[in-house]
Design a protein around this motif. Sequence first.
Motif, PDB file in Angstrom:
ATOM      1  N   LEU A 179       6.360   9.680 -42.066  1.00 38.93           N
ATOM      2  CA  LEU A 179       5.281  10.574 -42.498  1.00 38.93           C
ATOM      3  C   LEU A 179       4.140  10.471 -41.492  1.00 38.93           C
ATOM      4  O   LEU A 179       3.964   9.451 -40.842  1.00 38.93           O
ATOM      5  CB  LEU A 179       4.782  10.170 -43.890  1.00 38.93           C
ATOM      6  N   GLY A 182      -1.796  11.494 -42.201  1.00 33.67           N
ATOM      7  CA  GLY A 182      -2.241  12.225 -43.380  1.00 33.67           C
ATOM      8  C   GLY A 182      -1.197  12.195 -44.492  1.00 33.67           C
ATOM      9  O   GLY A 182      -1.537  12.058 -45.669  1.00 33.67           O
ATOM     10  N   ALA A 239      -1.616  11.103 -48.320  1.00 31.23           N
ATOM     11  CA  ALA A 239      -1.294  12.012 -49.418  1.00 31.23           C
ATOM     12  C   ALA A 239      -0.253  11.388 -50.332  1.00 31.23           C
ATOM     13  O   ALA A 239      -0.251  11.604 -51.543  1.00 31.23           O
ATOM     14  CB  ALA A 239      -0.788  13.338 -48.871  1.00 31.23           C
ATOM     15  N   PHE A 240       0.655  10.579 -49.734  1.00 30.22           N
ATOM     16  CA  PHE A 240       1.665   9.878 -50.525  1.00 30.22           C
ATOM     17  C   PHE A 240       0.989   8.983 -51.565  1.00 30.22           C
ATOM     18  O   PHE A 240       1.456   8.821 -52.681  1.00 30.22           O
ATOM     19  CB  PHE A 240       2.551   9.050 -49.589  1.00 30.22           C
ATOM     20  N   GLY A 241      -0.143   8.404 -51.162  1.00 28.19           N
ATOM     21  CA  GLY A 241      -0.864   7.541 -52.091  1.00 28.19           C
ATOM     22  C   GLY A 241      -1.755   8.326 -53.037  1.00 28.19           C
ATOM     23  O   GLY A 241      -1.938   7.932 -54.191  1.00 28.19           O
ATOM     24  N   LEU A 242      -2.279   9.440 -52.576  1.00 28.62           N
ATOM     25  CA  LEU A 242      -3.244  10.203 -53.371  1.00 28.62           C
ATOM     26  C   LEU A 242      -2.672  10.577 -54.733  1.00 28.62           C
ATOM     27  O   LEU A 242      -1.558  11.076 -54.827  1.00 28.62           O
ATOM     28  CB  LEU A 242      -3.639  11.466 -52.590  1.00 28.62           C
ATOM     29  N   SER A 243      -3.466  10.353 -55.767  1.00 32.14           N
ATOM     30  CA  SER A 243      -3.015  10.589 -57.135  1.00 32.14           C
ATOM     31  C   SER A 243      -2.516  12.023 -57.299  1.00 32.14           C
ATOM     32  O   SER A 243      -3.107  12.969 -56.777  1.00 32.14           O
ATOM     33  CB  SER A 243      -4.183  10.338 -58.086  1.00 32.14           C
ATOM     34  N   PRO A 244      -1.401  12.183 -58.049  1.00 33.36           N
ATOM     35  CA  PRO A 244      -0.836  13.521 -58.231  1.00 33.36           C
ATOM     36  C   PRO A 244      -1.758  14.436 -59.046  1.00 33.36           C
ATOM     37  O   PRO A 244      -1.524  15.639 -59.112  1.00 33.36           O
ATOM     38  CB  PRO A 244       0.477  13.258 -58.972  1.00 33.36           C
ATOM     39  N   ARG A 303      -2.826  20.724 -55.653  1.00 36.41           N
ATOM     40  CA  ARG A 303      -2.293  20.998 -54.321  1.00 36.41           C
ATOM     41  C   ARG A 303      -3.350  21.510 -53.340  1.00 36.41           C
ATOM     42  O   ARG A 303      -3.420  21.066 -52.193  1.00 36.41           O
ATOM     43  CB  ARG A 303      -1.173  22.037 -54.465  1.00 36.41           C
ATOM     44  N   ARG A 331      -5.750  18.815 -51.990  1.00 39.45           N
ATOM     45  CA  ARG A 331      -5.223  17.566 -51.446  1.00 39.45           C
ATOM     46  C   ARG A 331      -5.596  17.366 -49.983  1.00 39.45           C
ATOM     47  O   ARG A 331      -6.049  16.291 -49.574  1.00 39.45           O
ATOM     48  CB  ARG A 331      -3.700  17.511 -51.621  1.00 39.45           C
ATOM     49  N   ARG A 332      -5.410  18.449 -49.212  1.00 42.29           N
ATOM     50  CA  ARG A 332      -5.684  18.309 -47.787  1.00 42.29           C
ATOM     51  C   ARG A 332      -7.136  17.874 -47.563  1.00 42.29           C
ATOM     52  O   ARG A 332      -7.419  16.987 -46.774  1.00 42.29           O
ATOM     53  CB  ARG A 332      -5.399  19.652 -47.091  1.00 42.29           C
ATOM     54  N   VAL A 392      -7.637  14.250 -48.370  1.00 42.56           N
ATOM     55  CA  VAL A 392      -7.073  13.375 -47.341  1.00 42.56           C
ATOM     56  C   VAL A 392      -7.974  13.355 -46.108  1.00 42.56           C
ATOM     57  O   VAL A 392      -8.257  12.283 -45.550  1.00 42.56           O
ATOM     58  CB  VAL A 392      -5.637  13.832 -46.972  1.00 42.56           C
ATOM     59  N   HIS A 429      -5.099  13.380 -38.851  1.00 36.16           N
ATOM     60  CA  HIS A 429      -4.196  13.781 -39.940  1.00 36.16           C
ATOM     61  C   HIS A 429      -2.735  13.886 -39.523  1.00 36.16           C
ATOM     62  O   HIS A 429      -1.845  13.395 -40.214  1.00 36.16           O
ATOM     63  CB  HIS A 429      -4.662  15.114 -40.531  1.00 36.16           C
ATOM     64  N   ARG A 483      -4.707   4.297 -48.350  1.00 29.56           N
ATOM     65  CA  ARG A 483      -3.586   4.836 -49.112  1.00 29.56           C
ATOM     66  C   ARG A 483      -3.558   4.210 -50.501  1.00 29.56           C
ATOM     67  O   ARG A 483      -3.344   4.881 -51.512  1.00 29.56           O
ATOM     68  CB  ARG A 483      -2.275   4.538 -48.369  1.00 29.56           C
ATOM     69  N   SER A 510      -4.664   5.990 -54.605  1.00 32.02           N
ATOM     70  CA  SER A 510      -3.837   6.068 -55.801  1.00 32.02           C
ATOM     71  C   SER A 510      -4.623   5.648 -57.043  1.00 32.02           C
ATOM     72  O   SER A 510      -4.031   5.543 -58.120  1.00 32.02           O
ATOM     73  CB  SER A 510      -2.590   5.199 -55.622  1.00 32.02           C
ATOM     74  N   TYR A 525       5.060   5.052 -57.825  1.00 31.27           N
ATOM     75  CA  TYR A 525       6.247   5.892 -57.734  1.00 31.27           C
ATOM     76  C   TYR A 525       7.402   5.312 -58.530  1.00 31.27           C
ATOM     77  O   TYR A 525       7.604   4.091 -58.549  1.00 31.27           O
ATOM     78  CB  TYR A 525       6.696   6.066 -56.274  1.00 31.27           C
ATOM     79  N   ALA A 535       6.362  14.682 -50.830  1.00 31.50           N
ATOM     80  CA  ALA A 535       5.602  13.445 -50.631  1.00 31.50           C
ATOM     81  C   ALA A 535       4.110  13.753 -50.579  1.00 31.50           C
ATOM     82  O   ALA A 535       3.283  12.998 -51.084  1.00 31.50           O
ATOM     83  CB  ALA A 535       6.052  12.758 -49.338  1.00 31.50           C
ATOM     84  N   TYR A 536       3.764  14.862 -49.970  1.00 38.06           N
ATOM     85  CA  TYR A 536       2.355  15.217 -49.841  1.00 38.06           C
ATOM     86  C   TYR A 536       1.767  15.576 -51.201  1.00 38.06           C
ATOM     87  O   TYR A 536       0.585  15.359 -51.460  1.00 38.06           O
ATOM     88  CB  TYR A 536       2.184  16.402 -48.879  1.00 38.06           C
ATOM     89  N   GLY A 572       2.353  14.166 -53.890  1.00 33.79           N
ATOM     90  CA  GLY A 572       2.008  12.939 -54.602  1.00 33.79           C
ATOM     91  C   GLY A 572       2.653  12.807 -55.968  1.00 33.79           C
ATOM     92  O   GLY A 572       2.361  11.858 -56.682  1.00 33.79           O
ATOM     93  N   ARG A 614       4.806  11.611 -58.825  1.00 34.76           N
ATOM     94  CA  ARG A 614       5.320  10.240 -58.848  1.00 34.76           C
ATOM     95  C   ARG A 614       6.735  10.093 -59.374  1.00 34.76           C
ATOM     96  O   ARG A 614       7.354   9.058 -59.204  1.00 34.76           O
ATOM     97  CB  ARG A 614       4.404   9.346 -59.684  1.00 34.76           C
TER      98      ARG A 614
END
Lengths: 399, 214, 561
Positions: free
Chosen positions: B93, B96, B100-105, B109, B112-113, B116, B129, B148, B152, C188, C287-288, C290, C292
Amino acid sequence: MKRMLSLALALAPLTAWATPDPTDWDAVVAQAEGQTVHWHAWGGSTATNDFISWVGTRLAEDYDVTLTHVKLENTADAVTRVLTEKSAGQDTDGAVDLIWINGANFAAMKDADLLFGPYAEALPNWKFADTDGKTLQHDFTVATEGYESPWAMAQVVFMHDTADLPERLGSMPELLDWARAHPGRFTYPQPPDFLGTTFLKQALVDLSTDPKALSQPVSEESYTEVTAPLWEFLEELTPLLWREGRAYPQSGPRQLQLMNDDEIDLAISFSPGEASTAIANFQLPESVRTFVLDKGTIGNASFVAIPYNSGSKAAAMVVANFLMLPEAQLKAQDPAVLGYGTVLDINALSVHDRAAFRTLDLGVATLSPEDLGVVQAEPHPSWMTRIAEDWVARYGVGN
Amino acid sequence: MDDGLRLTDLRILRGAAPMLELDLHVPPAAIVSLMGPSGVGKSTLLAAITGQLSADFTLSGDIQLNGRHLRPLPAQLRRVGILYQDHLLFPHLSVGGNLAFGLSPDVPRKLRRDRVEAALHDIGLDGYHDRDPETLSGGQKARVAMMRTLLSNPDLLLLDEPFSRLDKTLRDQMRQLVFAVARDRDLPVLLVTHDAEDAQAAGGPVIQLTQINR
Amino acid sequence: MRLPPALPLLTVLALLGPVAAGLWGTFSAGFGHFPVAGLNGPSLAPFQTLWAWPGLQTSVRLSLATGILATVVSLAITVLLLAGWTGTRPFRALLRMLSPLLSVPHAAAAFGLLFLIQPSGWLVRAVSPWLSGWDRPPDVLLVQDPLGLALMIGLVVKEVPFLLLISLAALGQIDSTGRMQVATALGYGRIRGWILGVFPALYARIRLPVYVVLAYSMSVVDVAVILGPNTPPSLSVQIVRWMAEPDLVQRTTASAAAILQLGLVVLALLLWRGAEQMIAITARRIAYSGARGQREAGLRVIGLSFGTLSVGAVLAGLAGLLVWSFAARWSFPDVLPDGLSLRNWQRNGPAAWQTLGTTFVIALAATLSGLVLTLGCLETEERHHWRLTEKGLWLLYLPLLIPQTAFLPGMQTLLLQIGVDRTLWAVVLAHMVFVLPYLRLSLEGPYKAWDARQGTIAAAMGASANRIFFRLRLPILLAPVLTAFAVGMAVSVGQYLPTLLVGGGRVQTLTTEAVALAAGGDRRAIGVYGLLQTAAALLPFMMAVILPPLVWRNRKGLQHG
């Protein structure tokens, strides 16, 4: 190591490799000593494999000949082999020393000069052969001319499981009627398998209004007309077959397993004794019996032939001769072993051998020679090829 | 009372042998340092809190985080952030993408950018990024890994000797950064370290773990 | 004496020579140049014959569909198992079965499966007639079905263990534990975290083996003969049939079809490659986002169920072979035979025993010479400080990526022309093409993992390079060398097409015999051959497991080697 040696020998041919003369039998036997025969024979049947391995044991004891059974899926493999060798210029010590052969394959090899001979009628045991009563000098209407020697008689019979199909069926139309009432309970090996094609030929012969045409080579004018009843019959029969004709057993013996699993009630065989042998070997239920059609069924002899480039021609002849020995023929006819019909004239044998044949118990499912009825002649081999090709195009390549 | 991390009657056995016994409270914004020789069970304790304890160990006692009982929860639901000495950025990855992988869901969308990019700005990596993480320096990697974890939204931050791989100057900077961020967010922090300087810089209580003699 | 640098050259020659020569033969014959049949090309006649074959479309579709589907399903099961279960008890139980499962020859596994799932098989018997009401087998097309589903299942049960084993070896190199710790701590779920965090790195390392599975599944012959459809068969089976036609001109049709098969595999690989990229993009997008993926218990259960099913199917199938090999009368719907009998073993035993001998001689010769070449290569490369590059790796995989049906027909013609076909040694040579890559792959890791300082210490004490190799390195590497040996033996024992085509019928192994028996459908004989075949492949594995701890029973440091 031995193979390296034989390779070296092949590169520098010795005088001992000279072509043996079948009329000087003692010399043949002497030359055969120590030779190895690669017998290319169809290997899909355990019973046949056992018989060949017994032949090997006896040959090793009596003649110091080593017999190796090269188990083929398809006899054409061996023919191809010899053809390829000839094209590559390998004219000595080829891979094939002896082939179990019939019909189209024989015709092809004879035409292409791929066979050694004539030798068959010079074999000492030829004197026992029943040349009057059995088709030993013609193979599917093609004259053998001594280029192959017979070792077993075959005739079409139908095996039926009397638990589900108690009565015999007298003709192909009767078979069709029965199939309508019992869909999914019959199938035949997938052409171009030998036995599968035999079923097609049997149907053709039984349905044909013009049997004469079949003894001649196929002619384009008559083909459509002569085979029309066959395709009509198959159009109706195919959806009534096991798996609705979307899959077929790949060989004859595969039908035995299907019958034993009670997937089918009726199957074709080219060996009157096969059912009895299979019952003895637990491969078929004890309720299986055999029948032939009212008009009779087609029959022929099984032969062995020696390729022109065999490095062990003498030993191959010894094998061919041994196969016609009353002892070997008796063994082959024994339903506990093979259940193949003999090629010998029983009346030409010694009193002792004659008695042995007469008292041989043919087995519970084998028809007596009288009940086997009329043997119909095989159509000319060109029919077999054409019908098989046509069948593949119609039923063998998708739905 | 339910604020922060509480370990009550915590006991870890390795096989049948007792390894660690501990009672501990880490209030929000506090940094507790755990010190002790190797093999004493420091990392094992962290694994017990994150929920990734291997089957060789047996755990008893209670772990509470802001009033939630952690032990019945699977690891991914515990909201426990952890930093290792290896940065463990995902090499497939981008920088960036790692954040984003860590950023809370929960962050939608479209936002998000921006989030980050803002995070990159916070750790002084503006414009990074789309960079391949392998091209970053050790210090930069460490900062990305920290960010990261923070993105989360953990309720607790565990530090498993996170500074030991850095050189002296970087180490100081990283310490300052991590501790400042944690205090800023009112995060309870548990720091496992060999390095007395780490503990000193943390400025919180220091707990010496010792081998349990059987 | 220094090891001759000729060894790497010899290895490349043994590896690629037959492939190149075979392809040359295939291409010339495919384009109508086949002097042995009196054809002097180039011409497009073979392709015209091929296009005119009415079964072509179906058989091409069959090859593509079964190959791609089998690979996707195998990979999916592997991923779900690894993602959902790594480190758990059921996973470890599955792992213990892996190596033996891997060594079960494809044909034997297919036979076992056949008896399991056909309408008269064990599964139907188990519920008949008390539950199903069937006192006869249902007339349904479960095996040899026109869609090739049974063929696909037969491939999956064998490819899952292969992909698992390859993946496990690769996982050690990419710190999968650390990656999973991070993903889990970030919240995750197991499967999502593994797929997003571990799989991309893993896939980069198992890409070539996955391509091998794809190429193999598309062009397999023995499994397709046993489980695949016949109306028409898949393209590779049809190629072998054309090769067997008495009319030599059909060889050119076979060669044209072989070129088509090669093209299909290349096409499938390109498609796969494209799909890889699309999936990678999608995965990065996920992945972007997020998300989980915390609710995935269902997926985990699916993964384990399919994994267990595929292992269970092979084991149950082998049990079926065992029972049939001892069966007296056994009719439908009985679950077990009426009685047991030694008769099948007495009938088939002597011949099978002899074939077992040939099988072992070929496997031993191919594996031992392969080992000498491989170890020689590794050692030479080390002394010259060469490394196996990505390109080198592709070369290594080439014989496994090019469909066997594409180059073996050409190789046969070539050997025939120089007059050494159908000899045992030609077969050994053909086997080596397939044994060598696996030897190298199994030894690569352990060889490179050796602590070079031990060599430095020994050299400092005056030991020569050869002495270090023979007295230090080889003994320390006993376990991996034995494992590689076992892998090589299993690969050789399982080879069907090279033995059939190059051996020309004169050289018979348990595998060619067993597949020849498939046509006859005598389950008792197939049971005997299938079991012996499995035993021949398993025995070296058992040796590889048992021997090192015996030799090194007093050396704790070498007991996990």
